[in-house]
Enzyme design. Sequence first.
Site, PDB file in Angstrom:
ATOM      1  N   GLY A 198     -18.236  -6.003  -2.847  1.00 46.40           N
ATOM      2  CA  GLY A 198     -17.470  -6.133  -4.092  1.00 46.40           C
ATOM      3  C   GLY A 198     -17.954  -5.632  -5.424  1.00 46.40           C
ATOM      4  O   GLY A 198     -18.084  -6.317  -6.381  1.00 46.40           O
ATOM      5  N   HIS A 256       0.886  -1.210   0.053  1.00 51.04           N
ATOM      6  CA  HIS A 256       0.047  -0.065   0.021  1.00 51.04           C
ATOM      7  C   HIS A 256       0.780   1.279   0.122  1.00 51.04           C
ATOM      8  O   HIS A 256       0.449   2.489  -0.088  1.00 51.04           O
ATOM      9  CB  HIS A 256      -0.883   0.082   1.155  1.00 51.04           C
ATOM     10  CG  HIS A 256      -1.991  -0.884   1.218  1.00 51.04           C
ATOM     11  ND1 HIS A 256      -2.711  -1.351   0.227  1.00 51.04           N
ATOM     12  CD2 HIS A 256      -2.662  -1.814   2.097  1.00 51.04           C
ATOM     13  CE1 HIS A 256      -3.602  -2.122   0.432  1.00 51.04           C
ATOM     14  NE2 HIS A 256      -3.629  -2.286   1.680  1.00 51.04           N
TER      15      HIS A 256
HETATM   16  S1  PPS Z   1      -7.054  -4.570   1.574  1.00 50.26           S
HETATM   17  O1  PPS Z   1      -7.475  -4.720   3.101  1.00 50.26           O
HETATM   18  O2  PPS Z   1      -6.632  -2.849   1.404  1.00 50.26           O
HETATM   19  O3  PPS Z   1      -6.224  -5.310   0.985  1.00 50.26           O
HETATM   20  O4  PPS Z   1      -8.357  -4.473   0.646  1.00 50.26           O
HETATM   21  P1  PPS Z   1      -8.485  -4.698  -0.944  1.00 50.26           P
HETATM   22  O5  PPS Z   1      -8.311  -6.004  -1.066  1.00 50.26           O
HETATM   23  O6  PPS Z   1      -7.702  -3.630  -1.486  1.00 50.26           O
HETATM   24  O7  PPS Z   1      -9.909  -4.127  -1.033  1.00 50.26           O
HETATM   25  C1  PPS Z   1     -11.184  -4.910  -0.653  1.00 50.26           C
HETATM   26  C2  PPS Z   1     -12.418  -4.342  -1.373  1.00 50.26           C
HETATM   27  O8  PPS Z   1     -12.326  -5.131  -2.497  1.00 50.26           O
HETATM   28  C3  PPS Z   1     -13.474  -6.176  -2.558  1.00 50.26           C
HETATM   29  N1  PPS Z   1     -13.110  -7.432  -3.445  1.00 50.26           N
HETATM   30  C4  PPS Z   1     -13.655  -7.713  -4.620  1.00 50.26           C
HETATM   31  N2  PPS Z   1     -14.347  -7.055  -5.497  1.00 50.26           N
HETATM   32  C5  PPS Z   1     -14.523  -7.686  -6.848  1.00 50.26           C
HETATM   33  N3  PPS Z   1     -14.307  -8.920  -7.064  1.00 50.26           N
HETATM   34  C6  PPS Z   1     -13.187  -9.633  -6.254  1.00 50.26           C
HETATM   35  N4  PPS Z   1     -12.860 -10.686  -6.585  1.00 50.26           N
HETATM   36  C7  PPS Z   1     -12.944  -8.841  -4.997  1.00 50.26           C
HETATM   37  N5  PPS Z   1     -12.275  -9.300  -3.903  1.00 50.26           N
HETATM   38  C8  PPS Z   1     -12.282  -8.605  -3.108  1.00 50.26           C
HETATM   39  C9  PPS Z   1     -13.645  -6.471  -1.131  1.00 50.26           C
HETATM   40  O9  PPS Z   1     -15.176  -7.059  -1.041  1.00 50.26           O
HETATM   41  C10 PPS Z   1     -13.794  -5.103  -0.706  1.00 50.26           C
HETATM   42  O10 PPS Z   1     -14.596  -3.975  -1.285  1.00 50.26           O
HETATM   43  P2  PPS Z   1     -16.064  -4.033  -0.456  1.00 50.26           P
HETATM   44  O11 PPS Z   1     -16.475  -2.598  -1.308  1.00 50.26           O
HETATM   45  O12 PPS Z   1     -15.910  -3.484   0.853  1.00 50.26           O
HETATM   46  O13 PPS Z   1     -16.779  -5.021  -0.660  1.00 50.26           O
END
Ligand code: PPS
Length: 312
Positions: free
Chosen positions: A276, A122
């Site tokens: 997501g 990050h």
């Molecule tokens: S972290 O803790 O900073 O590493 O989190 P990060 O992985 O960057 O972000 C988490 C958000 O990404 C969503 N997510 C996904 N979205 C779409 N497709 C896939 N496969 C996927 N995997 C993780 C996750 O649900 C978090 O977003 P929100 O909006 O909270 O659901």
Amino acid sequence: MLLASGHTAEALQGEELEHQFRESDVVVMTWPKCGTTWMQEIVWTMRNNPDLDNPQAMVPTHNRVPFLELDILLNSQNIPPLGEDSELMKAFRYRCPHKDPKDGILMQITEVSPDPRTIKTHLPFSLLNPHLLDTAKVIYVARNPKDVVVSYHHHSRLIKFHDFSSSLDQFVQYFVDDDLVFGPYWMHLKEAWEKREHPNLHFVNYEDLKQNNMVEMRKINEFLGTNLTEEQLQKVAKYTNFSEMKTREETQSDPKKTIVFNTDIVTSSGGFYRKGKAGDWKEHLTPEMEAKIDQWTQQKTKDLGSSFRFSS
Ligand code: PPS
């Protein structure tokens, strides 16, 4: 804590993390909650599991793709020292025998990880080795800040050690004041955006990855030079979609992760895999919060150029 309130990337110039990258490294760089885990899984799978038959894939993503600067977070006063029986310390003892955890648990795990490494960070470019792009490939994932703030607020309440319970309204204020852990959102993004033409940098929007998944998967395949066939790409796309990743996490481990997660938040708002979606902010932000983020965005994006946009 590094990059928490009052520590901007500018103020920390000259204090870069001295990690030596290798030519075969792929670094997934994001501001928190921009789709890091999704991209970690896409990149690792494209490089190591294109036919979905690698037993290593059963190992949780964060153990296959080390989080370079996690030591910074582990040193927070909110987190009790890691016990010898914790999963992370056991992994450290196994992978780094004779090494001292005080010299950095994740830093050293990353160092001994076999090639080809996929690494999560990050940190912005300005806090990493200045030769990063001359050496390794970087995929930068950006996400609409309105969805980021909703997701980060959820995350901060979900993770017990963050010990955070304030309202979304307060959290939005911290966000636009650049006072959240990992610092100024737009400065982080701008540093990558300015380098977007560099052949070793691939810049992708969460929203595009969501809406035009196969188009973006093909671009990543080309960038990585993984030469996956269309059929393999289709399989990887399905394997890394939200519902599959969420189901895998829930079946591989205790979905409520009671040591790390606040179970009442898991019950009321979901776990790490929350929604997501692109545009979920519409369900959460009030018109006032939206206006605050719009005004801040307008101010901070003036010098990004007209080609910069988020699709929703
Ligand atoms: S972290 O803790 O900073 O590493 O989190 P990060 O992985 O960057 O972000 C988490 C958000 O990404 C969503 N997510 C996904 N979205 C779409 N497709 C896939 N496969 C996927 N995997 C993780 C996750 O649900 C978090 O977003 P929100 O909006 O909270 O659901």
